[in-house]
Design an enzyme around this catalytic site. Structure first.
Site, PDB file in Angstrom:
ATOM      1  N   GLU A  47      -8.154  -1.975   8.904  1.00 57.05           N
ATOM      2  CA  GLU A  47      -7.899  -2.258   7.490  1.00 57.05           C
ATOM      3  C   GLU A  47      -9.195  -2.097   6.691  1.00 57.05           C
ATOM      4  O   GLU A  47     -10.277  -2.441   7.171  1.00 57.05           O
ATOM      5  CB  GLU A  47      -7.397  -3.697   7.376  1.00 57.05           C
ATOM      6  N   ASN A 110      -3.633  -2.723  -1.048  1.00 60.48           N
ATOM      7  CA  ASN A 110      -4.283  -2.652   0.260  1.00 60.48           C
ATOM      8  C   ASN A 110      -3.410  -1.713   1.084  1.00 60.48           C
ATOM      9  O   ASN A 110      -2.286  -2.075   1.462  1.00 60.48           O
ATOM     10  CB  ASN A 110      -4.352  -4.046   0.873  1.00 60.48           C
ATOM     11  N   LYS A 127       0.312  -2.981   1.877  1.00 57.98           N
ATOM     12  CA  LYS A 127       0.414  -4.307   2.496  1.00 57.98           C
ATOM     13  C   LYS A 127       1.364  -5.220   1.726  1.00 57.98           C
ATOM     14  O   LYS A 127       1.215  -5.422   0.518  1.00 57.98           O
ATOM     15  CB  LYS A 127      -0.978  -4.921   2.588  1.00 57.98           C
ATOM     16  N   GLU A 146      -7.348 -11.680  -1.733  1.00 58.77           N
ATOM     17  CA  GLU A 146      -6.436 -10.533  -1.743  1.00 58.77           C
ATOM     18  C   GLU A 146      -5.361 -10.675  -2.818  1.00 58.77           C
ATOM     19  O   GLU A 146      -4.922  -9.694  -3.407  1.00 58.77           O
ATOM     20  CB  GLU A 146      -5.805 -10.335  -0.370  1.00 58.77           C
ATOM     21  N   CYS A 171      -2.968  -6.189   8.784  1.00 54.49           N
ATOM     22  CA  CYS A 171      -3.554  -7.520   8.929  1.00 54.49           C
ATOM     23  C   CYS A 171      -2.518  -8.646   8.914  1.00 54.49           C
ATOM     24  O   CYS A 171      -1.779  -8.826   9.866  1.00 54.49           O
ATOM     25  CB  CYS A 171      -4.638  -7.737   7.880  1.00 54.49           C
ATOM     26  N   ASN A 196      -8.731  -7.192   9.399  1.00 53.42           N
ATOM     27  CA  ASN A 196     -10.049  -7.821   9.248  1.00 53.42           C
ATOM     28  C   ASN A 196      -9.786  -9.323   9.279  1.00 53.42           C
ATOM     29  O   ASN A 196      -9.288  -9.873   8.293  1.00 53.42           O
ATOM     30  CB  ASN A 196     -10.684  -7.486   7.898  1.00 53.42           C
TER      31      ASN A 196
END
Length: 319
Positions: A47, A110, A127, A146, A171, A196
């Site tokens: 990621e 993302n 994501k 995020e 993730c 991550n």
């Protein structure tokens, strides 16, 4: 005829704040050459593989934030990776921050892309399960913003590539059973996941010693319960003072880890994956067409949580 895919989990060590994208891409290209030399068809990167994990820091200036985003893929600094993939005949998964213009509106996601052996993007994923928080929380040693910097994606698609049915996640998605099941219902045979993940969880430090265990637990369960390979690949080591768990691995449809990285640096772990092994699970224990009972699962889509309906309204009191 058996369908084998030789996969490399391309774990990436910490990215220094001073590293340019060109320098990071050079590291990714070096790993791709190693994977190709070992006979791999596909290499999976983490990621946000082109930059440091910037959501750990609070920025007020949007222009400063947007420096971490890609406005096109491939772009001037990433095109070499695509060219090398085409030259070597090897595909890859790449995670990055995407700035897109949709209906004249700037959107930030993302994102990950799946690139085939010809260097062409065959699937894009944004994501869905954004973790963390949206507002600055100065009590934390580091942030997880995020929800501030990205919008959630629309869903989980799959595509036919590398001789099988491929899907992607990023993730935090790996922690949610719905991620795997939605792709499982589309016949997925290999799910690629970049991540991550810090060792330390500021809101729940009592979980810290379980971080790596939980990482493997959810991916192994997702693989077994959906009869699919799962490839989970990390950015590892200490980046900008924050320790990451690493633990990159390749998981078989049995739920067994068949290859894993053992360091916190740039490393590849390789497995020869027989996609036909998925059928041993998809046609027996997890034959969805025979055994699932969707009529009993309505609450999963009707509710967001214990107290909130899917549309954001409160759950009605019981009669």
């Amino acid at each position: 005829m058996a369908r084998f895919v030789n996969v490399a989990a391309g774990q990436l060590g910490p990215i220094a704040k001073s590293e340019t994208r060109t320098e990071v891409v050079a590291r990714l290209m070096a790993m791709m050459r190693r994977a190709h030399a070992d006979g791999c068809d596909l290499i999976v990167y983490p990621e946000l593989a082109l930059t440091t994990f910037f959501p750990r820091w609070h920025f007020e200036n949007q222009a400063e934030i947007d420096k971490f985003f890609e406005r096109e893929m491939p772009g001037a600094e990433t095109r070499g990776l695509f060219d090398l993939a085409r030259e070597l005949g090897i595909g890859f998964y790449l995670g990055y921050a995407e700035l897109a213009v949709e209906a004249g509106i700037l959107r930030r996601y993302n994102t990950s892309v799946l690139v085939d052996r010809s260097g062409a993007i065959v699937l894009k994923y944004r994501k869905v399960h954004l973790p963390g928080h949206a507002e600055h929380e100065p009590w934390r040693k580091f942030q997880h913003l995020e929800k501030r910097y990205f919008e959630p994606g629309a869903g989980f698609g799959v595509t036919s590539a590398f001789g099988g049915v491929m899907g992607m996640a990023i993730c935090n998605d790996r922690r949610w059973s719905e991620t795997y099941r939605v792709m499982g219902l589309q016949g997925v045979e290999m799910v690629l996941i970049g991540y991550n993940t810090p060792v330390h969880n500021p809101p729940a430090p009592e979980h810290d010693h379980l971080s790596l265990f939980h990482n493997h637990l959810v991916m192994q369960a997702g693989a077994y319960q959906n009869g699919t390979f799962v490839v989970g690949v990390a950015k590892a080591g200490i980046e900008e003072g924050v320790e990451h768990i690493g633990g990159s691995c390749i998981i078989a449809p049995s739920g067994e880890i068949v290859a894993s990285c053992t360091t916190n640096g740039d490393e590849i772990a390789i497995a020869r994956c027989d996609l036909d092994l998925c059928n041993s699970y998809k046609r027996t224990t997890f034959n969805f067409d025979v055994h699932r009972q969707p009529r009993a699962y309505g609450m999963i889509v009707e509710r967001k949580g214990v107290t909130t309906m899917a549309d954001g309204t409160p759950v009605p009191p019981k009669a």
